[in-house]
Design a protein around this motif. Sequence first.
Motif, mmCIF file in Angstrom:
data_model
loop_
_atom_site.group_PDB
_atom_site.id
_atom_site.type_symbol
_atom_site.label_atom_id
_atom_site.label_comp_id
_atom_site.label_asym_id
_atom_site.label_seq_id
_atom_site.Cartn_x
_atom_site.Cartn_y
_atom_site.Cartn_z
ATOM 1 N N GLY A 39 33.119 -34.685 -12.010
ATOM 2 C CA GLY A 39 33.738 -34.581 -13.319
ATOM 3 C C GLY A 39 34.718 -32.972 -13.162
ATOM 4 O O GLY A 39 34.447 -33.233 -14.952
ATOM 5 N N ILE A 40 34.648 -32.323 -12.819
ATOM 6 C CA ILE A 40 35.089 -31.131 -12.731
ATOM 7 C C ILE A 40 36.669 -30.770 -12.180
ATOM 8 O O ILE A 40 36.734 -31.546 -11.042
ATOM 9 N N GLY A 41 37.170 -30.356 -13.066
ATOM 10 C CA GLY A 41 38.854 -30.569 -12.933
ATOM 11 C C GLY A 41 39.104 -28.771 -13.337
ATOM 12 O O GLY A 41 38.678 -28.253 -14.059
ATOM 13 N N SER A 82 32.644 -19.650 -10.779
ATOM 14 C CA SER A 82 33.265 -19.737 -9.512
ATOM 15 C C SER A 82 34.584 -19.311 -9.727
ATOM 16 O O SER A 82 35.310 -20.142 -10.860
ATOM 17 N N ARG A 83 35.340 -19.427 -8.584
ATOM 18 C CA ARG A 83 37.002 -19.072 -9.266
ATOM 19 C C ARG A 83 37.685 -19.775 -7.953
ATOM 20 O O ARG A 83 38.279 -19.934 -7.177
ATOM 21 N N ARG A 84 36.422 -21.160 -7.260
ATOM 22 C CA ARG A 84 37.467 -22.308 -6.741
ATOM 23 C C ARG A 84 37.883 -22.260 -7.115
ATOM 24 O O ARG A 84 38.031 -23.740 -7.589
ATOM 25 N N ASN A 85 39.334 -22.420 -7.833
ATOM 26 C CA ASN A 85 39.809 -22.818 -9.114
ATOM 27 C C ASN A 85 41.037 -23.861 -8.343
ATOM 28 O O ASN A 85 41.635 -25.236 -8.651
ATOM 29 N N ASP A 86 41.165 -23.356 -6.806
ATOM 30 C CA ASP A 86 42.089 -24.316 -5.768
ATOM 31 C C ASP A 86 41.664 -26.109 -5.486
ATOM 32 O O ASP A 86 41.489 -26.808 -4.552
ATOM 33 N N ASP A 87 39.714 -26.087 -5.550
ATOM 34 C CA ASP A 87 38.982 -27.187 -5.321
ATOM 35 C C ASP A 87 38.053 -27.117 -6.238
ATOM 36 O O ASP A 87 36.644 -26.592 -6.243
ATOM 37 N N PRO A 88 38.261 -27.429 -6.641
ATOM 38 C CA PRO A 88 37.835 -28.134 -8.448
ATOM 39 C C PRO A 88 36.624 -28.503 -8.273
ATOM 40 O O PRO A 88 35.153 -28.506 -8.620
ATOM 41 N N ALA A 89 36.329 -30.175 -7.534
ATOM 42 C CA ALA A 89 35.095 -31.040 -7.157
ATOM 43 C C ALA A 89 33.964 -29.837 -5.730
ATOM 44 O O ALA A 89 33.006 -30.635 -6.451
ATOM 45 N N GLY A 90 34.772 -29.270 -5.648
ATOM 46 C CA GLY A 90 33.978 -28.467 -4.449
ATOM 47 C C GLY A 90 33.476 -27.061 -4.893
ATOM 48 O O GLY A 90 32.382 -26.327 -4.133
ATOM 49 N N LEU A 149 28.234 -32.359 -12.088
ATOM 50 C CA LEU A 149 28.288 -31.620 -13.960
ATOM 51 C C LEU A 149 28.835 -30.388 -13.972
ATOM 52 O O LEU A 149 29.530 -30.282 -15.538
ATOM 53 N N GLY A 150 28.919 -29.590 -13.093
ATOM 54 C CA GLY A 150 28.765 -28.402 -13.523
ATOM 55 C C GLY A 150 27.411 -27.790 -14.486
ATOM 56 O O GLY A 150 26.738 -28.641 -14.793
ATOM 57 N N HIS A 151 27.915 -26.802 -14.851
ATOM 58 C CA HIS A 151 26.512 -26.417 -15.949
ATOM 59 C C HIS A 151 26.912 -26.287 -17.492
ATOM 60 O O HIS A 151 28.073 -26.074 -18.395
ATOM 61 N N MET A 152 26.081 -27.592 -17.917
ATOM 62 C CA MET A 152 26.957 -27.825 -19.492
ATOM 63 C C MET A 152 25.829 -27.286 -20.252
ATOM 64 O O MET A 152 25.733 -26.766 -21.480
#
Length: 421
Positions: A41-43, A217-225, A346-349
């Motif tokens: 659900g991350i983008g 996380s600074r993985r801006n080019d890979d949101p899902a990962g 989900l990431g961290h809610m």
Amino acid sequence: MRAGAVRETRRRVVVTGYGAVTPVGPDVPSLWQALLSGRSGIGTVTGFDPDGLPVTIAGEVRDFDPLVYMPKRAVRRLDPFAQYALAAAVQAVDAAGLTVPVSRPDRMGVLIGSGYGAEKTIIKAAEALITEGPRGVSPYFAVSGGSDSAAVEVAMRFGAQGPSGSMSTACATGATCIGDAARMIATDVADVMVAGASDDCLTKADMAATAKTGVLSRRNDDPAGASRPFDLGRDGFVMSAGAGVVLLEEAGHAMRRGAEILAEVAGYAATTDAYHLTSPDPEGRGLQRAMRLALSDADADVTDIDYINAHATGTDGGDRVEITALRQVFGERLAKIPLTSVKSVLGHMMGAASAVDLIATVEAMRTGTVPPTTNCTEPEDPELDFGTREAGRREIRTAMSNSFGFGGHNAVLVVRSFDGG
């Protein structure tokens, strides 16, 4: 009084319904489907212009229509975090088949917390004051700007006249509210409690501040990962929004009305590290104590646990400390227990995370299916089962859900299948 005597006299507490609003969908079915399939659900952030931020990804709530759950006047006055909480509460009560108002409204309470509260409403009021002066500040801010606004709305919606309020224990908030609500029922303060947590702190200020702590996380080019709990390639957590709410009842109350009982809240414990503002105690001593106390509260031991829903957010130190604490408590038994983190999807809610964690834990018990830790392609500890092995069907009778957060808050819940006794 002996601990055993206290346990014998306290009332049993069960879960009869739950609801959720998350980055992967507006309800529990969409949540569970995404967890099993690994659908992230991350983008890239769309709620504001993230230009200039070192982190531009988050788990935003999408496809959510508040008008499904509340009238327009409520939408106008409520911060998004309170909208999510009210929606999740409506789902929980509907799923439980509870007729409201209940026959004894003075025996129904609400405990819904938040790590950040009405963050967007507060920022909006501050901006209006600066640009328009006092006349620009909405009168709704007086009643909807507090962290208790979600609990107030839920209590009014269902006519709950028992204890109500909001708590905040950072990322452990949901578990704290559920655990304390369960104790209210166990000690005969209430018969029914609506409990959980909600957060929406996806603002430019909050993301800028949290990024500066170095935990995102600074993985801006890979949101899902980007969210990679327990993976050696992890570089921090991903901020997300949403809510999780459960309906708790005294077991006899639930059985008398013929409710389906999803699980029993068997044990709960909370501790504090008192070590650092943002970092956990390196030995995980507070978390260890919370797990041991929760097991004792449930009259269980490590051999009884069939599944552990980990707090694991994807930070280097946090994940490592949790593994250290788990190994100290469970010993060799840990390698035989599935240990997964739903934050990989989900990431961290934030404050809501631990409430949603418990919902996922109960769903795992009910379905006999362990949700995998998505993105864990290079596990930190190869001996452990992070849900990356072939799982299949698995009987889960007793499970543990761990939560800890900034400020050293630790909260652990133990749930088990209800035996009807």
